[in-house]
Scaffold this motif. Sequence first.
Motif, PDB file in Angstrom:
ATOM      1  N   ALA A 148      74.280  50.880 -11.555  1.00  0.00           N
ATOM      2  CA  ALA A 148      74.592  49.848 -12.543  1.00  0.00           C
ATOM      3  C   ALA A 148      75.926  50.093 -13.247  1.00  0.00           C
ATOM      4  CB  ALA A 148      73.473  49.771 -13.578  1.00  0.00           C
ATOM      5  N   GLY A 149      76.583  51.190 -12.919  1.00  0.00           N
ATOM      6  CA  GLY A 149      77.874  51.470 -13.542  1.00  0.00           C
ATOM      7  C   GLY A 149      77.774  52.025 -14.943  1.00  0.00           C
ATOM      8  N   ALA A 153      80.180  57.029 -10.285  1.00  0.00           N
ATOM      9  CA  ALA A 153      79.607  57.264  -8.955  1.00  0.00           C
ATOM     10  C   ALA A 153      79.836  58.702  -8.503  1.00  0.00           C
ATOM     11  CB  ALA A 153      80.236  56.297  -7.950  1.00  0.00           C
ATOM     12  N   LYS A 154      80.835  59.370  -9.099  1.00  0.00           N
ATOM     13  CA  LYS A 154      81.155  60.755  -8.715  1.00  0.00           C
ATOM     14  C   LYS A 154      80.385  61.767  -9.569  1.00  0.00           C
ATOM     15  CE  LYS A 154      85.847  59.560  -7.217  1.00  0.00           C
ATOM     16  NZ  LYS A 154      87.298  59.789  -7.433  1.00  0.00           N
ATOM     17  N   ALA A 155      79.651  61.298 -10.556  1.00  0.00           N
ATOM     18  CA  ALA A 155      78.896  62.197 -11.433  1.00  0.00           C
ATOM     19  C   ALA A 155      77.572  62.583 -10.780  1.00  0.00           C
ATOM     20  CB  ALA A 155      78.650  61.525 -12.782  1.00  0.00           C
ATOM     21  N   LYS A 156      76.914  63.561 -11.385  1.00  0.00           N
ATOM     22  CA  LYS A 156      75.542  63.901 -11.022  1.00  0.00           C
ATOM     23  C   LYS A 156      74.676  63.550 -12.232  1.00  0.00           C
ATOM     24  CE  LYS A 156      76.208  67.778  -7.800  1.00  0.00           C
ATOM     25  NZ  LYS A 156      75.908  69.221  -7.571  1.00  0.00           N
ATOM     26  N   VAL A 157      73.585  62.839 -11.991  1.00  0.00           N
ATOM     27  CA  VAL A 157      72.715  62.413 -13.082  1.00  0.00           C
ATOM     28  C   VAL A 157      71.284  62.852 -12.786  1.00  0.00           C
ATOM     29  CG1 VAL A 157      71.824  60.453 -14.397  1.00  0.00           C
ATOM     30  CG2 VAL A 157      74.182  60.409 -13.557  1.00  0.00           C
ATOM     31  N   VAL A 158      70.670  63.476 -13.774  1.00  0.00           N
ATOM     32  CA  VAL A 158      69.243  63.816 -13.656  1.00  0.00           C
ATOM     33  C   VAL A 158      68.522  63.253 -14.873  1.00  0.00           C
ATOM     34  CG1 VAL A 158      69.630  65.905 -12.307  1.00  0.00           C
ATOM     35  CG2 VAL A 158      69.513  66.058 -14.793  1.00  0.00           C
ATOM     36  N   LEU A 159      67.259  62.978 -14.705  1.00  0.00           N
ATOM     37  CA  LEU A 159      66.414  62.442 -15.767  1.00  0.00           C
ATOM     38  C   LEU A 159      65.155  63.298 -15.829  1.00  0.00           C
ATOM     39  CD1 LEU A 159      66.774  59.884 -17.609  1.00  0.00           C
ATOM     40  CD2 LEU A 159      65.167  58.725 -16.078  1.00  0.00           C
ATOM     41  N   ARG A 252      81.043  47.566 -20.871  1.00  0.00           N
ATOM     42  CA  ARG A 252      80.006  48.575 -20.741  1.00  0.00           C
ATOM     43  C   ARG A 252      78.674  48.046 -21.282  1.00  0.00           C
ATOM     44  NH1 ARG A 252      75.878  52.396 -21.682  1.00  0.00           N
ATOM     45  NH2 ARG A 252      76.364  54.245 -20.472  1.00  0.00           N
ATOM     46  N   MET A 253      78.743  47.334 -22.400  1.00  0.00           N
ATOM     47  CA  MET A 253      77.536  46.752 -22.982  1.00  0.00           C
ATOM     48  C   MET A 253      76.925  45.698 -22.056  1.00  0.00           C
ATOM     49  SD  MET A 253      75.246  46.517 -25.298  1.00  0.00           S
ATOM     50  CE  MET A 253      75.814  47.314 -26.819  1.00  0.00           C
ATOM     51  N   ALA A 254      77.769  44.904 -21.435  1.00  0.00           N
ATOM     52  CA  ALA A 254      77.272  43.876 -20.504  1.00  0.00           C
ATOM     53  C   ALA A 254      76.562  44.536 -19.325  1.00  0.00           C
ATOM     54  CB  ALA A 254      78.427  43.006 -20.017  1.00  0.00           C
ATOM     55  N   ARG A 255      77.144  45.618 -18.818  1.00  0.00           N
ATOM     56  CA  ARG A 255      76.500  46.342 -17.709  1.00  0.00           C
ATOM     57  C   ARG A 255      75.161  46.925 -18.153  1.00  0.00           C
ATOM     58  NH1 ARG A 255      81.718  48.507 -17.137  1.00  0.00           N
ATOM     59  NH2 ARG A 255      81.031  50.608 -17.738  1.00  0.00           N
ATOM     60  N   TYR A 256      75.119  47.431 -19.391  1.00  0.00           N
ATOM     61  CA  TYR A 256      73.887  48.023 -19.893  1.00  0.00           C
ATOM     62  C   TYR A 256      72.794  46.970 -20.031  1.00  0.00           C
ATOM     63  CZ  TYR A 256      70.649  50.773 -22.691  1.00  0.00           C
ATOM     64  OH  TYR A 256      69.520  51.425 -23.133  1.00  0.00           O
ATOM     65  N   GLN A 257      73.148  45.825 -20.587  1.00  0.00           N
ATOM     66  CA  GLN A 257      72.162  44.759 -20.754  1.00  0.00           C
ATOM     67  C   GLN A 257      71.622  44.286 -19.409  1.00  0.00           C
ATOM     68  OE1 GLN A 257      74.528  42.073 -23.130  1.00  0.00           O
ATOM     69  NE2 GLN A 257      73.717  42.870 -25.052  1.00  0.00           N
ATOM     70  N   GLN A 258      72.501  44.197 -18.416  1.00  0.00           N
ATOM     71  CA  GLN A 258      72.062  43.830 -17.077  1.00  0.00           C
ATOM     72  C   GLN A 258      71.134  44.903 -16.510  1.00  0.00           C
ATOM     73  OE1 GLN A 258      72.494  41.013 -15.452  1.00  0.00           O
ATOM     74  NE2 GLN A 258      71.412  41.735 -13.624  1.00  0.00           N
ATOM     75  N   TRP A 259      71.476  46.140 -16.769  1.00  0.00           N
ATOM     76  CA  TRP A 259      70.671  47.273 -16.285  1.00  0.00           C
ATOM     77  C   TRP A 259      69.261  47.221 -16.878  1.00  0.00           C
ATOM     78  CZ3 TRP A 259      68.722  51.414 -19.296  1.00  0.00           C
ATOM     79  CH2 TRP A 259      68.160  52.472 -18.558  1.00  0.00           C
ATOM     80  N   THR A 260      69.144  46.923 -18.176  1.00  0.00           N
ATOM     81  CA  THR A 260      67.815  46.893 -18.798  1.00  0.00           C
ATOM     82  C   THR A 260      66.925  45.844 -18.148  1.00  0.00           C
ATOM     83  OG1 THR A 260      68.487  45.329 -20.545  1.00  0.00           O
ATOM     84  CG2 THR A 260      68.727  47.676 -21.010  1.00  0.00           C
ATOM     85  N   THR A 261      67.527  44.719 -17.768  1.00  0.00           N
ATOM     86  CA  THR A 261      66.746  43.668 -17.096  1.00  0.00           C
ATOM     87  C   THR A 261      66.264  44.146 -15.731  1.00  0.00           C
ATOM     88  OG1 THR A 261      68.030  41.940 -18.215  1.00  0.00           O
ATOM     89  CG2 THR A 261      66.817  41.297 -16.246  1.00  0.00           C
ATOM     90  N   GLU A 262      67.160  44.815 -15.014  1.00  0.00           N
ATOM     91  CA  GLU A 262      66.829  45.236 -13.644  1.00  0.00           C
ATOM     92  C   GLU A 262      65.829  46.382 -13.599  1.00  0.00           C
ATOM     93  OE1 GLU A 262      70.649  46.103 -12.055  1.00  0.00           O
ATOM     94  OE2 GLU A 262      71.232  43.995 -11.803  1.00  0.00           O
ATOM     95  N   VAL A 263      65.926  47.314 -14.561  1.00  0.00           N
ATOM     96  CA  VAL A 263      65.067  48.503 -14.478  1.00  0.00           C
ATOM     97  C   VAL A 263      63.785  48.385 -15.291  1.00  0.00           C
ATOM     98  CG1 VAL A 263      67.068  49.983 -14.064  1.00  0.00           C
ATOM     99  CG2 VAL A 263      66.153  49.763 -16.394  1.00  0.00           C
TER     100      VAL A 263
END
Length: 402
Positions: A148-149, A153-159, A252-263
């Motif tokens: 979702a940006g 893309a080059k980072a490593k992310v863990v949850l 960035r906020m627009a991407r986040y709002q889109q992400w919340t809908t998708e996830v």
Amino acid sequence: MPKNKRPVPRKSSNTPEDKDDAVTRMLATMALNLAEQEDSATQSTVLAEQAVEFERLIRKCLNQKKDEVLYEAIERAQDEDIGAWQYLRSHIEEASSVTVIRRDNAPAMEINAFVVPLLVQSTGGLKQAETFQYQPAFEALVQSFQKAGLESAKAKVVLISHAYDIDEIDRITYSHLSEMVRDAWASMTDKKITATPGLERSIAGWSQTDFGAQDTAVELRFLLGFALKRLDDPFYVEPKEEAALDAWFDARMARYQQWTTEVAPLVKRCLAPAGAPLEVSFLYQDLFHGAKEQGMAEYAMLQMMSGINHALAENQLAASDVSVVVGPCDAHGEMLLRANVYSAGGALLHSADKPLDLAADLQDAVDDVCDALATIGVTQLSVALRFDASGNPLEVQPYAPN
């Protein structure tokens, strides 16, 4: 002649407690000096050196797990100067949640702890034993931050496959969080399996709730993750020009709002069995302390409104039948924002408090509460300069929204 005897060394009075107190005082004093010069175009050599020592002392306290020194320094700075208090607290928060690793012949790396606060509405409340039981949903959720940006893309992310409740997240001290960041770094970079005691200790288990099976429950939960990236990754570089910076954050906020809908479906599946009727509201992703504060503030507001609604129902009154006075108060040294609910005859029906951050703009905090009261139908709103020790509002004026 008698030989001169070697003098017996005096016992040092510089105990560990004395040393810690000296560091506490030093941090508060440095914060005051540095905060005063923060907006200055030029900084003296002495202050520049002090800034380096200031950061070193904070890191040393974190590594030595001397939380009491850090918390006492913050309290001391608060008593002396609000600007120094803000400066010290923000630097300790950042140092505990962000670590930069520099090694020879390798690019500098940064790892940070981020949090996504969630407000979850369910029937009967969430059950910890039912969470994170479907691995595909969790794996897709982890991958979504980069897809979702929200992260490079080059980072490593863990949850962490756990939704922290309020008490769990609040128990994580500055040094504990710093240890968790180091644990995450080791697990993300070492090829062999490494122990992560800080991460494991953070999952203490949810506090018990008293929701009935058919009760509507609104609970605050936190998703905690770590992002590892190159310090020079252009994805994270903020524009210097103001208009460009605003556009950067808006995107960035627009991407986040889109992400919340998708996830949202993935998050629901991580929190409960398939088909469970959950409603999830996302607050904004931020570094650990910023997200924690945001989540706590939103939850406190919900509790305040819930208490007021309950008082209205108990007294069989509509919101338009009461008047509410909002203002700050000092409760045993803690600053609160209070809302007193009065009947048409002037009787006090209910008093609700929420924490008031000293760094917050008081007018903004009052506006937020008055907006929430207007949303539930309260039309008679007033503002007090403050509430006295007996709980009486002083210098009350009709509320005038900006």
